[in-house]
Design an enzyme around this catalytic site. Structure first.
Site, PDB file in Angstrom:
ATOM      1  N   HIS A  21       5.507  17.386   6.279  1.00  0.00           N
ATOM      2  CA  HIS A  21       4.606  15.994   5.942  1.00  0.00           C
ATOM      3  C   HIS A  21       3.709  16.303   4.648  1.00  0.00           C
ATOM      4  O   HIS A  21       3.001  15.526   3.985  1.00  0.00           O
ATOM      5  CB  HIS A  21       3.857  15.572   6.941  1.00  0.00           C
ATOM      6  N   CYS A  54       7.314  16.269  17.984  1.00  0.00           N
ATOM      7  CA  CYS A  54       6.517  16.484  17.021  1.00  0.00           C
ATOM      8  C   CYS A  54       5.337  15.872  17.101  1.00  0.00           C
ATOM      9  O   CYS A  54       5.187  14.643  17.741  1.00  0.00           O
ATOM     10  CB  CYS A  54       7.242  16.123  15.692  1.00  0.00           C
ATOM     11  N   LYS A 112      -1.073  11.847  17.543  1.00  0.00           N
ATOM     12  CA  LYS A 112      -0.646  10.543  18.079  1.00  0.00           C
ATOM     13  C   LYS A 112      -2.293   9.811  18.448  1.00  0.00           C
ATOM     14  O   LYS A 112      -3.173  10.452  19.122  1.00  0.00           O
ATOM     15  CB  LYS A 112       0.080  10.303  19.135  1.00  0.00           C
ATOM     16  N   SER A 153      17.333  15.501   9.461  1.00  0.00           N
ATOM     17  CA  SER A 153      17.495  14.697   8.152  1.00  0.00           C
ATOM     18  C   SER A 153      17.089  15.532   6.981  1.00  0.00           C
ATOM     19  O   SER A 153      16.459  16.628   7.029  1.00  0.00           O
ATOM     20  CB  SER A 153      16.547  13.354   8.287  1.00  0.00           C
ATOM     21  N   CYS A 166       9.737  19.195  11.412  1.00  0.00           N
ATOM     22  CA  CYS A 166      10.415  17.767  11.630  1.00  0.00           C
ATOM     23  C   CYS A 166      11.513  17.567  10.640  1.00  0.00           C
ATOM     24  O   CYS A 166      11.615  18.516   9.856  1.00  0.00           O
ATOM     25  CB  CYS A 166       9.207  16.970  11.425  1.00  0.00           C
ATOM     26  N   LEU A 179       0.833  -1.071  -0.063  1.00  0.00           N
ATOM     27  CA  LEU A 179      -0.232   0.051  -0.096  1.00  0.00           C
ATOM     28  C   LEU A 179       0.808   1.126   0.124  1.00  0.00           C
ATOM     29  O   LEU A 179       0.618   2.513  -0.692  1.00  0.00           O
ATOM     30  CB  LEU A 179      -0.997   0.029   1.150  1.00  0.00           C
TER      31      LEU A 179
END
Length: 763
Positions: free
Chosen positions: A703, A652, A121, A442, A735, A18
C-alpha cells in the site's frame, strides 16, 4: 421539538471525486492547491446536502483518515516524520502511505520516503485507519488549524455546525505502544490538549461538540472505565456542551458509566442497542440530552419507519426536547446517493437507502414525531409498501439452497488426512525450493485493463474480443513472473474488478450498484455487492481463466478465490436472516468452485479470508460463536479436495494474534498474512503458539509506493524464522498488487526474489 443531526458524512464524493484528485496529486499530475480546492468543494456540497438537519457535522472530512488527522491535531507524529517541514498535508500523506506527491518538480522536497504507519480496521468495519504510535517519550501539542478552518468554512456558508472529534480515551485505545509504555499512562499528558481544544471551540462560539468514544461498546476493564470517568471530569466545562457518541453496538456493562459521565448529551446506537433503552431511560439524568441512532448507518436497507415510530413515539413523549435522533453512526460506511442508480433493478432499488436517503428517512421520523404521522402519511405509506414488497418477494428465497444448507454435516469440513500427511504428498508433487516465493494474487490493474472491462460491460466489445484481450494480459503477467523467477505463479486477476464484486456478479442472490462506492482507506474505494437473497452458483466462475494461465507455464499456478466469510463481510448483507446462514450458502457455492478447479488440474488453490477478523463481535465474550461458524464456513469451502491439492488462505490489515487458534483451526496448508507495516510484530504470537502449518508473512507493504530492499526483506524473514521453522516459511508481499504500477511491482518483486535466494543459501 425533536432535534435531528448526523454523526458524519461520506467524504469521497458521489462519483469518487476525492479518490481521483488524491491519486492525481500523488502522481504529481495536479497541484496541492487543486486538491485542497476540491476538498473545499466537497465539504460545501456535503454541508448543503445535510442542510435540513438541525446540527451538521464539521471536521468529519479528511483527505486520508480521521484518526491520522487526530494524531496531527494532537501533535503526535511518529519520530520518523517529525523532521519534515512545510505543508502539513504532505506530512499526513507521508505517514499514511510512506510518501506524498511525486513526479512534479515543485514536489521534490516532499518525495522522501519513510515507513508508512501501521493500518488496521476501524472496529468491525472495512474502513482502515492509521494506528497512532506511542512511546514513553510521547508528548502532545495542539494544532487545531484543520478543524478551525473547516468550522470557519461552515460558518461562512451558514451551516449549523457541530464539530466532531475522536475522544481521548478511544484515541489511546486505538493506538499502539512501540515500547512497554502503558497507553493509559499518557492520558494525563493528553487531557490538557483536549481541554485547550474545547476552549478554542468555545471561543469560536461553538455550542455543541460531538466527541466520539466508540470504545464504550467494547469490553473495558476497570482501568479503562476509570479513565473515561477521569477524562470527562477533567474536561467538564460550562463553556461548551459535549455530546458523547458511541456506536456499533450496545453499551451493556458500560451503560451506567456512560450515563454518569459529566457531559450534556449521550448518543447511543439504537439500531443495535434498542433493548437497552428502558435501562438507559431510567439511568440517564433528567438534564441530559439523549441522542438515539435510529437509522442504520452501516447497511443500505430501508428502515421500517412505522415500526421505528412504534417504539420511538413513547420515548419522544417522555423526553420532549431532550430527544435527538440521528443515524446510528457516521454515514462514512454507506454510499452517497441512491438517485444515481438508474440501472439497478427497480424492485431491489425500492428496498434501499444510501446516505442521502437515510437523511430523508430521518426527516420523515422527525416530522412524524413533531407534527404527527398524518403530516407524513404519504411517505410512511410508500415506505411500508417497500418493506412489505421485500419481505414477500419470491426473489429472496430459493428452496433448493435452503435444502442444501439443511444437509450440511461436519464431514464437509474435514480434509481426508491431517496436515503432516498432506504436506508430504504436496511437497513431492510441487517440488518447491526452501522459502518458496509467490504473490497474493492480483497484479496491476492498468488503465488498459479497466478500459477493456468497461467497454465489454457497455457492449462496445464482443465477448471474443474481450476474451482475447484478457488472455493477452494473463500471458503478460505469466511472462513477467517467470522472468522474475517466482516459484508459484498467479494469473493476475485482470478480469476482476474487485475480489468480492467479481464473485457476486456470478452468484444468484446478488445485485450491483453503479456508484455505490465506500471508502476503505485513503483513495481506495470499494463497491460492495448487495446480498439480497439466497445464494447459489449457476456455473464455474474462474476455471476458464486459471486453466488458460496454467497452460502457459510449467510452474505451479494458484487458483484464486475469495472466501465465504470475506464475501459476506465485504457485502451489504441481507438483514432478514442470520449472517451465519448467508455464510453457509456462500461456503457451498465456493466449495463447488474449488472442486471444479481441482478437476481442472489446479493443485494450489488460494481462498482469501482477508475479512475473517473484521467480522468479530466487538465484545470478546461473543467471539467464539462467530468464529465457530466462520471457520466452519471456510472449511466447508476448502476441504472437499484431495490430499495433494494445497489450500492457501490470506489475511491482511487486522490484529490476528488473539484469534490465532481459530486461524489454525481453518487447517489451510499455507496462510499468508500482513506483517510488514508492523515490522513482523504480528508474529510475536508464535512465541507461545506453535502454528502447525506453513505461513507466508508479508515482507513488504504494497500500500506504499516505496520499494523494499533485499536486506530489509531478509531481516524480516530472519525475524520470522526465529519463531517458525524455516522449512515452513514462504516469501510473499503482504497483499495483492492491483493498486500498484508495474514500474513499482517489478523492482519490488526483484528484491523479494533476491532475498529468497539469499535465505536459501543459509538453509
Amino acid at each position: 421539538m425533536v432535534t435531528t443531526h448526523n454523526l458524519g458524512f461520506p467524504r469521497i464524493g458521489a462519483r469518487r471525486e476525492l479518490k481521483f484528485a488524491l491519486e492525481s496529486y500523488w502522481k504529481g499530475q495536479s497541484s496541492r492547491d487543486a486538491l485542497t480546492a476540491l476538498g473545499a468543494t466537497l465539504r460545501q456540497r456535503h454541508w448543503q446536502q445535510q442542510s435540513a438537519l438541525d446540527l451538521v457535522p464539521v471536521g468529519d472530512f479528511s483527505f486520508y483518515d480521521q484518526v491520522l488527522d487526530t494524531s496531527f491535531m494532537l501533535g503526535n507524529l511518529p519520530e520518523r516524520a517529525r523532521h519534515f517541514h512545510g505543508d502539513t498535508l504532505d506530512n499526513v500523506f507521508r505517514v499514511a502511505r510512506g510518501r506524498s506527491a511525486q513526479g512534479a518538480e515543485e514536489h521534490t522536497a516532499c518525495c522522501a520516503g519513510i515507513a508508512a504507519g501501521e493500518m488496521t480496521k476501524w472496529f468491525d468495519t472495512n474502513y482502515h485507519y492509521i494506528v497512532p504510535e506511542f512511546t514513553a517519550d510521547t508528548t502532545f501539542r495542539l494544532d487545531a488549524s484543520r478543524l478551525l478552518q473547516q468550522l470557519a468554512e461552515a460558518r461562512a456558508q451558514h451551516v449549523r455546525a457541530k464539530p466532531v472529534i475522536i475522544g481521548p480515551v478511544s484515541y489511546l485505545w486505538l493506538g499502539k505502544a512501540k515500547d512497554d509504555t502503558d497507553r493509559l499512562a499518557l492520558l494525563e499528558r493528553l487531557l490538557p490538549v483536549y481541554a485547550e481544544l474545547l476552549a478554542q471551540l468555545a471561543a469560536q462560539g461553538v455550542e455543541w461538540v460531538q466527541i466520539d468514544e466508540p470504545v464504550l461498546v467494547t469490553e473495558l476493564d476497570a482501568d479503562w472505565q476509570q479513565a473515561l470517568g477521569h477524562a470527562y471530569r477533567q474536561l467538564a466545562t460550562d463553556h461548551i456542551r459535549v455530546l458523547l457518541a458511541s456506536y456499533f453496538g450496545p453499551l451493556q456493562d458500560n451503560l451506567p458509566l456512560a450515563c454518569r459521565l459529566p457531559v450534556a448529551g449521550l448518543h447511543v446506537d439504537a439500531v443495535n442497542a434498542r433493548d437497552e433503552l428502558p435501562s438507559l431511560l431510567k439511568l440517564l439524568p433528567s438534564d441530559k440530552v439523549l441522542s438515539l441512532g435510529v437509522i442504520n448507518g452501516r447497511n443500505i436497507w430501508k428502515a421500517d419507519l412505522a415500526a421505528t415510530l412504534d417504539w420511538l413515539e413513547p420515548v419522544a413523549a417522555q423526553l420532549g426536547e431532550r430527544l435527538w435522533i440521528a443515524p446510528s453512526c457516521s454515514l462514512l460506511h454507506v454510499p452517497v446517493d441512491l438517485a444515481s442508480e438508474q440501472k439497478l433493478d427497480a424492485d431491489i432499488r425500492s428496498w434501499l437507502a444510501f446516505a442521502l436517503q437515510k437523511l430523508d428517512e430521518l426527516a420523515v421520523l422527525a416530522t412524524a414525531l413533531n407534527r404527527g404521522r398524518t403530516a407524513v402519511a404519504a411517505e410512511l405509506a410508500e415506505n411500508a409498501a417497500a418493506i412489505a414488497a421485500r419481505r414477500t418477494s419470491p426473489r429472496v428465497t430459493n428452496p433448493a439452497v435452503k435444502a442444501a444448507v439443511s444437509c450440511i454435516s461436519p464431514a464437509l469440513g474435514q480434509r481426508q488426512s491431517p496436515y503432516p500427511v498432506r504436506i508430504r504428498k504436496q511437497s513431492a508433487l510441487l517440488a518447491l525450493p526452501p522459502y518458496p516465493t509467490t504473490t497474493i494474487g492480483s497484479f496491476p490493474q492498468t488503465a488498459e485493463i479497466r478500459q477493456v472491462r468497461s467497454r465489454y460491460k457497455a457492449g462496445e466489445l464482443s465477448e471474443a474480443a474481450y476474451r482475447t484481450a484478457i488472455q493477452a494480459e494473463i500471458a503478460h503477467c505469466i511472462r513477467e513472473q517467470e522472468a522474475l523467477g517466482l516459484d508459484v505463479l498467479v494469473h493476475g486477476e485482470a478480469e476482476r474488478n474487485d475480489m468480492v464484486e467479481y464473485f457476486g456478479e456470478q452468484l444468484d442472490g446478488y445485485a450491483f450498484s453503479q456508484f455505490g462506492w465506500v471508502q476503505s482507506y485513503g483513495s481506495r474505494c470499494v463497491k460492495p455487492p448487495i446480498l439480497f437473497g439466497d445464494i447459489s452458483r449457476p456455473k464455474p466462475m474462474t476455471v476458464e481463466w486459471i486453466r488458460y494461465a496454467q497452460s502457459l507455464t510449467d510452474k505451479p499456478m494458484k487458483g484464486m478465490l475469495t472466501g465465504p466469510v470475506t464475501i459476506l463481510n465485504w457485502s451489504f448483507v441481507r438483514d432478514d436472516q442470520p449472517r451465519s446462514v448467508s455464510c453457509q450458502q456462500l461456503a457451498l457455492a465456493i466449495r463447488e468452485e474449488v472442486l471444479d478447479l481441482e478437476r481442472a488440474g489446479v493443485r494450489i488453490i488460494q481462498i482469501d479470508e482477508a475479512a475473517l477478523r473484521e467480522g468479530l463481535p466487538l465484545r470478546r465474550s461473543q467471539w467464539q460463536a462467530y468464529l465457530d461458524w466462520a471457520v466452519e464456513a471456510f472449511r466447508i469451502s476448502a476441504n472437499g479436495v484431495q490430499d495433494e491439492t494445497q489450500i492457501h488462505t490470506h489475511m491482511c490489515y487486522s490484529e490476528f494474534n488473539d484469534i490465532i487458534a481459530a486461524i489454525a483451526g481453518m487447517d489451510a496448508d499455507v496462510i499468508t498474512i500482513e506483517t510488514s507495516r508492523s515490522d513482523m510484530e504480528l508474529l510475536d504470537v508464535f512465541d507461545d503458539f506453535k502454528y502447525p502449518n506453513e505461513i507466508g508473512p508479508g515482507v513488504y507493504d504494497i500500500h506504499s509506493p516505496n520499494i523494499p530492499t533485499r536486506e530489509h526483506i531478509v531481516q524480516l524473514m530472519q525475524k520470522a524464522a526465529e519463531r517458525i521453522p524455516a522449512g515452513r516459511l514462504w516469501v510473499n508481499p503482504d497483499c495483492g498488487l492491483k493498486t500498484r504500477q508495474w514500474a513499482e511491482v517489478i523492482p519490488a518483486l526483484t528484491q523479494m526474489v533476491a532475498a529468497a535466494r539469499t535465505l536459501r543459501a543459509t538453509v
